[in-house]
Design a protein around this motif. Structure first.
Motif, short mmCIF file in Angstrom:
data_model
loop_
_atom_site.label_atom_id
_atom_site.label_comp_id
_atom_site.label_asym_id
_atom_site.label_seq_id
_atom_site.Cartn_x
_atom_site.Cartn_y
_atom_site.Cartn_z
N GLN A 11 63.59 45.78 62.45
CA GLN A 11 63.64 45.77 60.33
C GLN A 11 62.68 44.21 59.75
N PRO A 12 62.16 44.62 58.81
CA PRO A 12 60.99 43.50 58.14
C PRO A 12 61.35 42.35 58.04
N ILE A 13 60.62 41.06 58.56
CA ILE A 13 60.94 39.92 57.55
C ILE A 13 60.70 39.71 56.50
N SER A 14 59.94 40.24 56.31
CA SER A 14 58.95 40.65 54.32
C SER A 14 58.89 41.84 53.42
N SER A 15 60.56 42.49 53.39
CA SER A 15 60.37 43.51 52.78
C SER A 15 59.53 43.84 51.82
N PHE A 16 59.90 42.93 50.59
CA PHE A 16 58.76 42.93 49.34
C PHE A 16 57.71 42.43 49.12
N THR A 17 56.54 42.73 50.71
CA THR A 17 55.62 42.66 50.52
C THR A 17 55.23 43.69 51.15
N PRO A 18 54.25 44.38 49.99
CA PRO A 18 54.08 45.73 50.82
C PRO A 18 52.86 46.27 51.92
N LYS A 19 53.44 46.53 52.89
CA LYS A 19 52.21 47.46 53.58
C LYS A 19 50.95 47.04 53.99
N HIS A 20 50.63 48.31 52.64
CA HIS A 20 49.16 48.79 52.21
C HIS A 20 49.34 47.95 50.58
N SER A 21 48.36 47.74 50.45
CA SER A 21 47.64 47.16 49.27
C SER A 21 46.51 47.46 49.47
N GLY A 22 45.15 47.96 48.10
CA GLY A 22 44.33 48.10 47.93
C GLY A 22 43.53 48.05 46.69
N ASN A 23 42.14 47.85 46.48
CA ASN A 23 41.25 48.09 44.91
C ASN A 23 40.30 48.14 44.65
N VAL A 24 39.19 48.93 44.22
CA VAL A 24 38.29 48.58 43.85
C VAL A 24 37.61 48.78 43.17
N TRP A 25 36.66 48.20 42.28
CA TRP A 25 35.90 47.99 40.60
C TRP A 25 34.70 48.52 40.60
N VAL A 26 34.44 48.57 39.39
CA VAL A 26 33.11 49.51 39.41
C VAL A 26 32.54 48.20 38.68
N HIS A 27 31.09 48.18 38.10
CA HIS A 27 30.13 47.85 37.31
C HIS A 27 29.15 48.34 37.43
N HIS A 28 28.62 47.94 35.59
CA HIS A 28 28.06 48.87 34.69
C HIS A 28 27.13 48.47 33.77
N LYS A 29 25.64 47.63 34.46
CA LYS A 29 25.06 46.38 33.38
C LYS A 29 24.13 47.69 32.76
N MET A 30 24.70 48.13 30.94
CA MET A 30 24.03 48.93 30.47
C MET A 30 22.34 48.71 30.54
N SER A 31 21.59 49.49 30.31
CA SER A 31 19.90 49.41 30.39
C SER A 31 19.87 50.14 29.37
N LEU A 32 20.46 50.42 27.66
CA LEU A 32 20.08 50.93 26.97
C LEU A 32 20.12 49.58 26.40
N VAL A 33 21.47 48.92 26.22
CA VAL A 33 21.50 47.13 25.38
C VAL A 33 22.06 46.88 26.57
N ASP A 34 20.65 45.45 26.13
CA ASP A 34 20.48 44.70 26.68
C ASP A 34 21.81 44.05 26.55
N GLY A 35 22.50 42.73 27.52
CA GLY A 35 23.38 42.15 28.18
C GLY A 35 24.60 42.56 27.90
N VAL A 36 25.20 43.92 27.61
CA VAL A 36 26.28 45.45 27.89
C VAL A 36 26.50 45.30 29.32
N GLU A 37 27.52 44.78 29.49
CA GLU A 37 28.36 45.32 30.71
C GLU A 37 28.94 45.91 30.62
N ILE A 38 30.14 46.50 31.29
CA ILE A 38 31.47 47.50 31.26
C ILE A 38 32.09 48.10 32.99
N GLY A 39 33.21 47.61 32.87
CA GLY A 39 33.62 47.78 34.01
C GLY A 39 34.84 48.72 34.15
#
Length: 153
Positions: free
Chosen positions: A46-74
């Motif tokens: 049996q797992p020692i730490s069954s409350f820890t997911p076996k698989h975890s992941g994340n992905v993030w995308v960021h974009h610096k807008m070229s039409l309006v200087d200083g605006v970023e979205i993600g």
């Protein structure tokens, strides 16, 4: 450990990069495996730490807008596989889930920035942590919108 012999293994990879000067992407994945190797018959394998997911992941995308200087979205996503905890025959199961986030910011000047973030965009109900039947089981944060203004002297 006092209960016998156990093994815990984990692998993790993180990647970050700039696709163009305006687009950047980051992501990560972790695999965790824990197991009782020599223990009581009920715990063996049996797992020692069954409350820890076996698989975890994340992905993030960021974009610096070229039409309006200083605006970023993600946008981003965090996902985990099923997890559980049990006491004897009683089990609390946390099904796997994915939670999405959006954000944006505007840099007024080099010293002042306004940002807005939306966590749990689709207001998903999920278990962030499970422990024992009847106690210490926590839902994840519902949709949350935060606004911040930062300045420096």
């Amino acid at each position: 450990i006092a209960a016998g012999k156990a093994r815990a293994e984990a692998d993790q990879v993180d990647v970050r990069g700039e696709i163009t000067p305006q687009w950047s992407v980051s992501g990560g994945y972790a695999y965790t495996d824990t197991e009782y190797l020599r223990s009581t018959p009920a715990q063996q394998g049996q797992p020692i730490s069954s409350f820890t997911p076996k698989h975890s992941g994340n992905v993030w995308v960021h974009h610096k807008m070229s039409l309006v200087d200083g605006v970023e979205i993600g946008a981003g996503m965090r996902a985990v596989s099923d997890f559980f905890n049990s006491v004897g025959a009683q089990m609390v199961r946390g099904p796997g889930y994915a939670v999405f986030q959006l954000g944006g910011s505007y840099q007024f000047t080099p010293k002042y920035r306004l940002a807005i973030n939306v966590d749990n965009l689709f207001d998903k109900t999920y278990w962030e942590k499970v422990s024992y039947p009847g106690r210490q089981n926590f839902f994840g944060v519902p949709r949350r919108i935060s606004v911040s203004f930062r300045g420096s002297l």
